[in-house]
Design a protein around this motif. Structure first.
Motif, mmCIF file in Angstrom:
data_model
loop_
_atom_site.group_PDB
_atom_site.id
_atom_site.type_symbol
_atom_site.label_atom_id
_atom_site.label_comp_id
_atom_site.label_asym_id
_atom_site.label_seq_id
_atom_site.Cartn_x
_atom_site.Cartn_y
_atom_site.Cartn_z
ATOM 1 N N VAL A 97 1.090 -1.655 0.396
ATOM 2 C CA VAL A 97 0.102 -0.367 0.202
ATOM 3 C C VAL A 97 0.771 1.377 -0.032
ATOM 4 C CG1 VAL A 97 -2.353 -1.054 1.004
ATOM 5 C CG2 VAL A 97 -0.014 -0.068 2.181
ATOM 6 N N SER A 98 2.789 0.855 -0.369
ATOM 7 C CA SER A 98 2.960 2.115 0.384
ATOM 8 C C SER A 98 2.917 2.728 -1.422
ATOM 9 C CB SER A 98 4.975 1.513 0.043
ATOM 10 O OG SER A 98 5.707 2.431 -0.694
ATOM 11 N N PRO A 99 3.068 4.578 -0.898
ATOM 12 C CA PRO A 99 2.691 5.744 -1.878
ATOM 13 C C PRO A 99 3.989 5.362 -2.710
ATOM 14 C CG PRO A 99 2.207 6.695 0.063
ATOM 15 C CD PRO A 99 2.646 5.065 0.513
ATOM 16 N N ASN A 100 4.961 5.114 -2.570
ATOM 17 C CA ASN A 100 6.122 5.463 -2.806
ATOM 18 C C ASN A 100 6.175 4.694 -4.508
ATOM 19 O OD1 ASN A 100 6.946 7.376 -0.986
ATOM 20 N ND2 ASN A 100 8.144 5.553 0.194
ATOM 21 N N ARG A 101 5.862 3.418 -4.727
ATOM 22 C CA ARG A 101 5.702 2.814 -5.500
ATOM 23 C C ARG A 101 4.706 3.655 -6.190
ATOM 24 N NH1 ARG A 101 2.447 -2.376 -7.314
ATOM 25 N NH2 ARG A 101 3.347 -3.826 -8.450
ATOM 26 N N ASP A 102 4.039 4.312 -6.312
ATOM 27 C CA ASP A 102 3.252 4.894 -7.177
ATOM 28 C C ASP A 102 3.830 5.900 -7.844
ATOM 29 O OD1 ASP A 102 0.996 3.358 -7.249
ATOM 30 O OD2 ASP A 102 0.388 4.026 -6.101
ATOM 31 N N LEU A 103 4.806 6.437 -7.014
ATOM 32 C CA LEU A 103 5.855 8.008 -7.375
ATOM 33 C C LEU A 103 6.524 7.196 -8.279
ATOM 34 C CD1 LEU A 103 6.052 9.785 -3.822
ATOM 35 C CD2 LEU A 103 4.685 10.148 -5.630
ATOM 36 N N ASP A 104 7.405 6.383 -8.144
ATOM 37 C CA ASP A 104 8.250 6.116 -8.508
ATOM 38 C C ASP A 104 8.032 5.328 -10.739
ATOM 39 O OD1 ASP A 104 10.484 5.798 -7.083
ATOM 40 O OD2 ASP A 104 9.990 3.221 -6.407
ATOM 41 N N ARG A 105 6.662 4.787 -10.765
ATOM 42 C CA ARG A 105 6.239 4.130 -11.815
ATOM 43 C C ARG A 105 6.029 5.481 -12.346
ATOM 44 N NH1 ARG A 105 4.825 -0.927 -12.726
ATOM 45 N NH2 ARG A 105 5.230 -2.325 -10.624
ATOM 46 N N GLN A 106 5.055 6.458 -12.304
ATOM 47 C CA GLN A 106 5.550 7.796 -12.116
ATOM 48 C C GLN A 106 6.051 8.617 -13.473
ATOM 49 O OE1 GLN A 106 2.939 10.183 -9.791
ATOM 50 N NE2 GLN A 106 1.367 8.926 -9.708
ATOM 51 N N MET A 107 7.318 7.695 -12.230
ATOM 52 C CA MET A 107 9.111 8.650 -12.856
ATOM 53 C C MET A 107 9.292 7.981 -13.728
ATOM 54 S SD MET A 107 10.476 10.271 -9.762
ATOM 55 C CE MET A 107 9.756 9.524 -8.221
ATOM 56 N N GLY A 108 8.736 7.293 -14.357
ATOM 57 C CA GLY A 108 8.586 6.187 -14.878
ATOM 58 C C GLY A 108 10.424 4.838 -15.037
ATOM 59 N N GLN A 109 9.606 4.137 -13.579
ATOM 60 C CA GLN A 109 10.927 3.522 -12.792
ATOM 61 C C GLN A 109 9.615 2.539 -12.188
ATOM 62 O OE1 GLN A 109 12.896 6.147 -10.011
ATOM 63 N NE2 GLN A 109 14.500 6.641 -10.602
ATOM 64 N N PHE A 110 10.062 1.503 -12.575
ATOM 65 C CA PHE A 110 8.943 0.044 -12.653
ATOM 66 C C PHE A 110 10.626 -0.941 -11.741
ATOM 67 C CE2 PHE A 110 7.601 1.744 -16.302
ATOM 68 C CZ PHE A 110 6.456 2.343 -15.680
ATOM 69 N N GLY A 111 10.148 -1.253 -10.172
ATOM 70 C CA GLY A 111 10.556 -1.817 -9.535
ATOM 71 C C GLY A 111 10.009 -3.003 -9.335
ATOM 72 N N GLY A 112 9.733 -4.308 -9.277
ATOM 73 C CA GLY A 112 9.591 -5.716 -8.708
ATOM 74 C C GLY A 112 9.875 -5.359 -7.127
ATOM 75 N N GLY A 113 8.938 -6.372 -6.267
ATOM 76 C CA GLY A 113 9.562 -7.136 -5.460
ATOM 77 C C GLY A 113 9.942 -6.030 -3.866
ATOM 78 N N ILE A 114 8.293 -4.632 -4.039
ATOM 79 C CA ILE A 114 9.125 -3.834 -3.279
ATOM 80 C C ILE A 114 9.233 -4.466 -2.251
ATOM 81 C CG2 ILE A 114 6.431 -3.623 -2.531
ATOM 82 C CD1 ILE A 114 7.665 -0.511 -2.935
ATOM 83 N N ASP A 115 10.360 -3.840 -1.137
ATOM 84 C CA ASP A 115 11.009 -4.433 0.855
ATOM 85 C C ASP A 115 9.518 -4.071 1.796
ATOM 86 O OD1 ASP A 115 11.488 -4.621 3.361
ATOM 87 O OD2 ASP A 115 13.111 -3.311 2.315
ATOM 88 N N PRO A 116 8.890 -4.835 1.988
ATOM 89 C CA PRO A 116 7.450 -4.477 3.086
ATOM 90 C C PRO A 116 7.375 -3.152 4.318
ATOM 91 C CG PRO A 116 8.515 -6.726 3.007
ATOM 92 C CD PRO A 116 9.148 -6.492 1.800
ATOM 93 N N ASN A 117 8.737 -3.625 4.094
ATOM 94 C CA ASN A 117 9.003 -2.852 5.508
ATOM 95 C C ASN A 117 9.090 -0.589 4.627
ATOM 96 O OD1 ASN A 117 9.164 -4.357 7.003
ATOM 97 N ND2 ASN A 117 11.490 -4.935 6.568
ATOM 98 N N ASP A 118 9.277 -0.770 3.067
ATOM 99 C CA ASP A 118 9.236 0.462 3.186
ATOM 100 C C ASP A 118 8.099 1.008 3.374
ATOM 101 O OD1 ASP A 118 11.321 0.668 2.243
ATOM 102 O OD2 ASP A 118 11.531 0.291 0.620
#
Length: 93
Positions: free
Chosen positions: A72-93
């Motif tokens: 539910v991290s909003p950071n993941r959406d921010l990264d995607r909006q900047m064209g960065q596509f990470g996979g396997g997000i750290d659950p502690n973020d």
């Protein structure tokens, strides 16, 4: 065959322009972590999905995929909006 040669040339130029990754590696020699990539938002990821080999590994890592679905991290959406596509997000973020 010509298509593969052109694709390889484009990949080579892209890698040289972006230094091999769109993510910074904050653990460069400091410590080993399974979350090797950091997006601009500060979120840590196990895979850089702009890297074809990471994309293949991610496709077989069900835990990483589940972390992404449950995140539910909003950071993941921010990264995607900047064209960065990470996979396997750290659950502690």
């Amino acid at each position: 065959m010509k298509f593969l040669a052109k694709a390889a040339a484009v990949l080579l130029v892209t890698v040289s322009l972006f230094g091999g990754s769109l993510f910074d590696n904050p653990y460069d020699g400091e410590k080993k972590s399974e979350y090797k990539y950091e997006g601009s938002s500060g979120a840590h990821y196990k895979y850089d999905l702009s890297d074809p080999s990471d994309r293949i590994e991610y496709s077989t890592d069900l835990d990483a995929q589940m972390n992404d679905k449950m995140s539910v991290s909003p950071n993941r959406d921010l990264d995607r909006q900047m064209g960065q596509f990470g996979g396997g997000i750290d659950p502690n973020d």
